[in-house]
Design a protein around this motif. Structure first.
Motif, mmCIF file in Angstrom:
data_model
loop_
_atom_site.group_PDB
_atom_site.id
_atom_site.type_symbol
_atom_site.label_atom_id
_atom_site.label_comp_id
_atom_site.label_asym_id
_atom_site.label_seq_id
_atom_site.Cartn_x
_atom_site.Cartn_y
_atom_site.Cartn_z
ATOM 1 N N VAL A 11 0.856 -1.173 0.000
ATOM 2 C CA VAL A 11 0.000 0.000 0.000
ATOM 3 C C VAL A 11 0.896 1.229 0.000
ATOM 4 C CG1 VAL A 11 -1.745 1.292 1.278
ATOM 5 C CG2 VAL A 11 -1.809 -1.195 1.279
ATOM 6 N N GLU A 12 0.611 2.165 -0.883
ATOM 7 C CA GLU A 12 1.427 3.369 -0.956
ATOM 8 C C GLU A 12 0.571 4.598 -0.731
ATOM 9 O OE1 GLU A 12 4.985 3.614 -3.585
ATOM 10 O OE2 GLU A 12 3.704 5.096 -4.583
ATOM 11 N N PHE A 13 1.056 5.460 0.147
ATOM 12 C CA PHE A 13 0.400 6.708 0.491
ATOM 13 C C PHE A 13 1.277 7.868 0.071
ATOM 14 C CE2 PHE A 13 -0.818 3.654 3.797
ATOM 15 C CZ PHE A 13 -2.191 3.774 3.817
ATOM 16 N N LYS A 14 0.721 9.057 0.129
ATOM 17 C CA LYS A 14 1.463 10.298 -0.007
ATOM 18 C C LYS A 14 1.649 10.873 1.395
ATOM 19 C CE LYS A 14 1.197 10.441 -4.549
ATOM 20 N NZ LYS A 14 2.353 10.255 -5.393
ATOM 21 N N SER A 15 2.673 11.694 1.567
ATOM 22 C CA SER A 15 2.916 12.357 2.844
ATOM 23 C C SER A 15 3.468 13.746 2.584
ATOM 24 C CB SER A 15 3.926 11.565 3.678
ATOM 25 O OG SER A 15 4.310 12.297 4.826
ATOM 26 N N THR A 16 2.991 14.706 3.337
ATOM 27 C CA THR A 16 3.522 16.063 3.230
ATOM 28 C C THR A 16 4.715 16.276 4.157
ATOM 29 O OG1 THR A 16 1.900 16.827 4.846
ATOM 30 C CG2 THR A 16 1.312 17.046 2.514
ATOM 31 N N ASP A 17 4.931 15.349 5.107
ATOM 32 C CA ASP A 17 6.030 15.462 6.067
ATOM 33 C C ASP A 17 6.423 14.051 6.496
ATOM 34 O OD1 ASP A 17 7.617 15.697 8.393
ATOM 35 O OD2 ASP A 17 6.608 17.543 9.000
ATOM 36 N N LEU A 18 7.488 13.525 5.923
ATOM 37 C CA LEU A 18 7.872 12.133 6.187
ATOM 38 C C LEU A 18 8.271 11.895 7.642
ATOM 39 C CD1 LEU A 18 9.862 11.245 2.928
ATOM 40 C CD2 LEU A 18 7.498 10.660 3.520
ATOM 41 N N GLU A 19 8.964 12.854 8.257
ATOM 42 C CA GLU A 19 9.366 12.664 9.662
ATOM 43 C C GLU A 19 8.148 12.618 10.580
ATOM 44 O OE1 GLU A 19 12.885 11.652 8.789
ATOM 45 O OE2 GLU A 19 12.356 11.771 10.902
ATOM 46 N N ALA A 20 7.192 13.507 10.367
ATOM 47 C CA ALA A 20 5.966 13.493 11.171
ATOM 48 C C ALA A 20 5.178 12.209 10.926
ATOM 49 C CB ALA A 20 5.104 14.715 10.854
ATOM 50 N N THR A 21 5.171 11.743 9.686
ATOM 51 C CA THR A 21 4.484 10.491 9.350
ATOM 52 C C THR A 21 5.103 9.323 10.104
ATOM 53 O OG1 THR A 21 3.798 11.280 7.179
ATOM 54 C CG2 THR A 21 3.972 8.898 7.456
ATOM 55 N N LYS A 22 6.438 9.238 10.103
ATOM 56 C CA LYS A 22 7.110 8.158 10.833
ATOM 57 C C LYS A 22 6.784 8.210 12.322
ATOM 58 C CE LYS A 22 11.364 8.825 9.321
ATOM 59 N NZ LYS A 22 12.802 8.656 9.026
ATOM 60 N N THR A 23 6.852 9.390 12.905
ATOM 61 C CA THR A 23 6.564 9.534 14.333
ATOM 62 C C THR A 23 5.135 9.126 14.645
ATOM 63 O OG1 THR A 23 8.182 11.310 14.556
ATOM 64 C CG2 THR A 23 6.472 11.180 16.251
ATOM 65 N N PHE A 24 4.184 9.598 13.847
ATOM 66 C CA PHE A 24 2.775 9.295 14.068
ATOM 67 C C PHE A 24 2.519 7.790 14.023
ATOM 68 C CE2 PHE A 24 -1.691 10.234 14.128
ATOM 69 C CZ PHE A 24 -2.279 9.220 13.389
ATOM 70 N N TYR A 25 2.916 7.116 12.941
ATOM 71 C CA TYR A 25 2.607 5.692 12.791
ATOM 72 C C TYR A 25 3.442 4.808 13.718
ATOM 73 C CZ TYR A 25 -0.624 6.684 9.092
ATOM 74 O OH TYR A 25 -1.716 7.141 8.391
ATOM 75 N N SER A 26 4.640 5.230 14.042
ATOM 76 C CA SER A 26 5.438 4.482 15.027
ATOM 77 C C SER A 26 4.758 4.502 16.386
ATOM 78 C CB SER A 26 6.840 5.071 15.153
ATOM 79 O OG SER A 26 7.564 4.913 13.969
ATOM 80 N N ASN A 27 4.313 5.690 16.813
ATOM 81 C CA ASN A 27 3.669 5.820 18.121
ATOM 82 C C ASN A 27 2.275 5.209 18.158
ATOM 83 O OD1 ASN A 27 5.844 7.125 19.336
ATOM 84 N ND2 ASN A 27 5.138 9.130 18.689
ATOM 85 N N ALA A 28 1.536 5.332 17.063
ATOM 86 C CA ALA A 28 0.162 4.818 17.038
ATOM 87 C C ALA A 28 0.108 3.304 16.934
ATOM 88 C CB ALA A 28 -0.613 5.442 15.876
ATOM 89 N N PHE A 29 0.933 2.719 16.056
ATOM 90 C CA PHE A 29 0.793 1.297 15.748
ATOM 91 C C PHE A 29 2.094 0.500 15.810
ATOM 92 C CE2 PHE A 29 -3.390 2.237 14.659
ATOM 93 C CZ PHE A 29 -3.457 3.270 13.731
ATOM 94 N N ALA A 30 3.198 1.122 16.224
ATOM 95 C CA ALA A 30 4.513 0.469 16.318
ATOM 96 C C ALA A 30 5.033 0.001 14.956
ATOM 97 C CB ALA A 30 4.496 -0.689 17.328
ATOM 98 N N TRP A 31 4.659 0.729 13.886
ATOM 99 C CA TRP A 31 5.209 0.399 12.574
ATOM 100 C C TRP A 31 6.685 0.777 12.552
ATOM 101 C CZ3 TRP A 31 1.198 2.538 8.518
ATOM 102 C CH2 TRP A 31 -0.012 1.843 8.660
ATOM 103 N N PHE A 33 10.110 1.766 10.032
ATOM 104 C CA PHE A 33 10.337 2.449 8.761
ATOM 105 C C PHE A 33 11.759 2.290 8.259
ATOM 106 C CE2 PHE A 33 6.426 4.685 8.097
ATOM 107 C CZ PHE A 33 5.849 4.673 9.349
ATOM 108 N N THR A 34 11.902 2.313 6.938
ATOM 109 C CA THR A 34 13.190 2.352 6.261
ATOM 110 C C THR A 34 13.156 3.543 5.313
ATOM 111 O OG1 THR A 34 13.371 -0.066 6.336
ATOM 112 C CG2 THR A 34 14.784 1.093 4.769
ATOM 113 N N ASP A 35 14.165 4.404 5.424
ATOM 114 C CA ASP A 35 14.261 5.575 4.557
ATOM 115 C C ASP A 35 14.892 5.176 3.231
ATOM 116 O OD1 ASP A 35 15.248 7.871 7.227
ATOM 117 O OD2 ASP A 35 13.294 7.090 6.662
ATOM 118 N N TYR A 36 14.334 5.684 2.137
ATOM 119 C CA TYR A 36 14.894 5.515 0.796
ATOM 120 C C TYR A 36 15.056 6.912 0.197
ATOM 121 C CZ TYR A 36 14.004 0.554 1.190
ATOM 122 O OH TYR A 36 14.014 -0.754 1.603
ATOM 123 N N GLY A 37 16.111 7.580 0.588
ATOM 124 C CA GLY A 37 16.341 8.936 0.127
ATOM 125 C C GLY A 37 15.488 9.934 0.890
#
Length: 114
Positions: A11-31, A33-37
């Motif tokens: 599943v692919e989403f868009k994000s306006t702020d990748l760092e905020a996205t990582k923080t949100f989903y890590s804290n909400a669901f323990a996902w 992440f791997t950065d690719y550029g």
């Protein structure tokens, strides 16, 4: 798990702020992440692999991905604390209940329970 024809594989989403996205989903669901550029992050530990692509454009009509959680009220409260907006409050449907929320970039997701 080996990919299977005709099953959702990513599943692919868009994000306006990748760092905020990582923080949100890590804290909400323990996902995890791997950065690719600077413009892409992939996630795992979600039940399905996927990613977020950086965009400066408004996010409209994103894919609705449905997650499962045993405690709808508890996860709803947690998401609100993390900055999510409830777009459709908890409602019943045959087989369960669900609600929908907008993440920090405007992607809409749903969470259901039996």
């Amino acid at each position: 798990m080996k990919p299977t024809n005709n099953h959702i594989n990513y599943v692919e989403f868009k994000s306006t702020d990748l760092e905020a996205t990582k923080t949100f989903y890590s804290n909400a669901f323990a996902w995890q992440f791997t950065d690719y550029g600077d413009t892409y992050i992939a996630f795992e530990n979600s039940g399905l692999q996927g990613g977020f692509e950086k965009t400066n454009q408004p996010i409209i009509n994103g894919t609705l991905v449905v997650l499962h959680h045993n405690d709808l009220e508890g996860i709803k409260s947690k998401l609100i604390q993390l900055g999510a907006t409830i777009s459709v409050d908890i409602f019943s449907f045959p087989g369960g209940k669900r609600f929908q929320f907008l993440d920090l970039s405007g992607n809409e997701l749903a969470i259901w329970s039996e």
